[in-house]
Design a protein around this motif. Structure first.
Motif, PDB file in Angstrom:
ATOM      1  N   UNK A  42       0.834  -1.198   0.000  1.00  0.00           N
ATOM      2  CA  UNK A  42       0.000   0.000   0.000  1.00  0.00           C
ATOM      3  C   UNK A  42       0.874   1.255   0.000  1.00  0.00           C
ATOM      4  N   UNK A  43       0.300   2.357  -0.406  1.00  0.00           N
ATOM      5  CA  UNK A  43       1.074   3.585  -0.614  1.00  0.00           C
ATOM      6  C   UNK A  43       1.737   4.075   0.672  1.00  0.00           C
ATOM      7  N   UNK A  44       1.100   3.855   1.822  1.00  0.00           N
ATOM      8  CA  UNK A  44       1.674   4.363   3.062  1.00  0.00           C
ATOM      9  C   UNK A  44       2.845   3.511   3.561  1.00  0.00           C
ATOM     10  N   UNK A  45       3.130   2.395   2.909  1.00  0.00           N
ATOM     11  CA  UNK A  45       4.265   1.557   3.311  1.00  0.00           C
ATOM     12  C   UNK A  45       5.338   1.462   2.225  1.00  0.00           C
ATOM     13  N   UNK A  53       7.679   1.005  10.402  1.00  0.00           N
ATOM     14  CA  UNK A  53       7.724   1.019  11.871  1.00  0.00           C
ATOM     15  C   UNK A  53       6.804   2.097  12.427  1.00  0.00           C
ATOM     16  N   UNK A  54       6.804   3.277  11.803  1.00  0.00           N
ATOM     17  CA  UNK A  54       5.914   4.341  12.259  1.00  0.00           C
ATOM     18  C   UNK A  54       4.451   3.940  12.114  1.00  0.00           C
ATOM     19  N   UNK A  55       4.115   3.256  11.024  1.00  0.00           N
ATOM     20  CA  UNK A  55       2.745   2.782  10.827  1.00  0.00           C
ATOM     21  C   UNK A  55       2.360   1.782  11.911  1.00  0.00           C
ATOM     22  N   UNK A  56       3.257   0.846  12.220  1.00  0.00           N
ATOM     23  CA  UNK A  56       2.957  -0.148  13.251  1.00  0.00           C
ATOM     24  C   UNK A  56       2.814   0.494  14.626  1.00  0.00           C
ATOM     25  N   UNK A  59      -0.502   2.366  14.736  1.00  0.00           N
ATOM     26  CA  UNK A  59      -1.617   1.419  14.855  1.00  0.00           C
ATOM     27  C   UNK A  59      -1.717   0.883  16.278  1.00  0.00           C
ATOM     28  N   UNK A  60      -0.583   0.535  16.868  1.00  0.00           N
ATOM     29  CA  UNK A  60      -0.570   0.040  18.236  1.00  0.00           C
ATOM     30  C   UNK A  60      -1.106   1.088  19.212  1.00  0.00           C
ATOM     31  N   UNK A  61      -0.670   2.335  19.054  1.00  0.00           N
ATOM     32  CA  UNK A  61      -1.147   3.395  19.943  1.00  0.00           C
ATOM     33  C   UNK A  61      -2.642   3.633  19.766  1.00  0.00           C
ATOM     34  N   UNK A  62      -3.150   3.495  18.554  1.00  0.00           N
ATOM     35  CA  UNK A  62      -4.579   3.666  18.311  1.00  0.00           C
ATOM     36  C   UNK A  62      -5.383   2.577  19.013  1.00  0.00           C
ATOM     37  N   UNK A  63      -4.935   1.342  18.888  1.00  0.00           N
ATOM     38  CA  UNK A  63      -5.639   0.228  19.540  1.00  0.00           C
ATOM     39  C   UNK A  63      -5.564   0.366  21.058  1.00  0.00           C
TER      40      UNK A  63
END
Length: 82
Positions: A42-45, A53-56, A59-63
């Motif tokens: 996907x475009x964001x990766x 790493x920033x995406x992961x 995502x972790x902080x959101x959950x």
């Protein structure tokens, strides 16, 4: 005192000059080539590993934030007396 004012004026004039100290090369064609290749991501990766790493992490902080909110909503309701 006036020596400091003159130094400040000199620094301000130097910082606001319109001539660049060094020419930067155009990075846009290289980035366009990177983001337009079809590699199934996907475009964001499509950047480097730091973006993954920033995406992961985000995502972790959101959950975790969602869980935190749900916990406090559940704790905030009064308990039923039986």
């Amino acid at each position: 005192m006036s020596r400091h004012v003159f130094a400040l004026q000199r620094v301000a004039r130097r910082a606001l000059s319109c001539s660049a100290r060094r020419q930067l090369e155009n990075q846009v064609p290289k980035n366009q080539k990177l983001f337009q290749e079809d590699n199934g991501l996907p475009i964001h990766l499509k950047g480097d590993t730091i973006e993954g790493k920033l995406f992961n992490i985000s995502s972790l902080l959101t959950v975790m934030g969602g869980g935190y909110v749900l916990y406090h909503v559940m704790v905030g309701f009064p308990q039923k007396k039986v």
